[in-house]
Design an enzyme around this catalytic site. Sequence first.
Site, short mmCIF file in Angstrom:
data_model
loop_
_atom_site.label_atom_id
_atom_site.label_comp_id
_atom_site.label_asym_id
_atom_site.label_seq_id
_atom_site.Cartn_x
_atom_site.Cartn_y
_atom_site.Cartn_z
N GLY A 68 0.81 -1.21 0.00
CA GLY A 68 0.00 0.00 0.00
C GLY A 68 0.84 1.25 0.00
N GLU A 80 -1.45 1.15 -5.97
CA GLU A 80 -0.33 0.84 -5.07
C GLU A 80 0.06 -0.63 -5.14
OE1 GLU A 80 1.81 2.47 -3.24
OE2 GLU A 80 0.99 4.48 -3.50
N GLU A 124 3.70 -1.90 -6.42
CA GLU A 124 4.58 -2.58 -5.47
C GLU A 124 4.77 -4.06 -5.76
OE1 GLU A 124 3.42 -1.76 -1.43
OE2 GLU A 124 3.94 0.36 -1.62
N GLU A 132 11.15 -7.05 -1.14
CA GLU A 132 10.66 -8.41 -1.32
C GLU A 132 9.14 -8.42 -1.18
OE1 GLU A 132 11.74 -12.79 0.62
OE2 GLU A 132 12.69 -10.99 1.40
#
Length: 153
Positions: A39, A55, A59, A103
Amino acid sequence: MEYIVPKHIIAVSAYIMNENNEILLVKVQWRGDTWEMPGGQVEEGEPLDQAVCREVLEETGLTVKPIGITGLYYNTSKHILSVVFKVEYVSGEIKVPAEEIKEAKFIALNEDNIDEYITRPHMKSRTLDAIKAKNFIPYETWKVDPYNLVGRL
């Protein structure tokens, strides 16, 4: 008396579970001590449901669809309102952008092992709330003048 316009940051995060009941967590470059739900900050004028999708895509490379809100959280020190959405996986494979995320992976997370992954108490409580949520808070986006419903979860 002078009126001061409040300055708040709105952030969103996504509770995503796969078919094996594992939860998607990420490690952010500047918060390497903990895992967290993907997020980030909502851009000015951006609907919250669109922000959480953006988001997650930025990501993790995954496309998701919001289902509802599992909780609202406020950080008084940094004036951040955090909104946690439960989302469903739509498509994509996990791809981690090097500049922000270290990660990302699905983890078999539960109350017994959460401390091994999520070390910050405010992130732990939101994740546990999302895991336990049976119902969702409704969410609507409106455009005013004239009134038009843009979206509802």
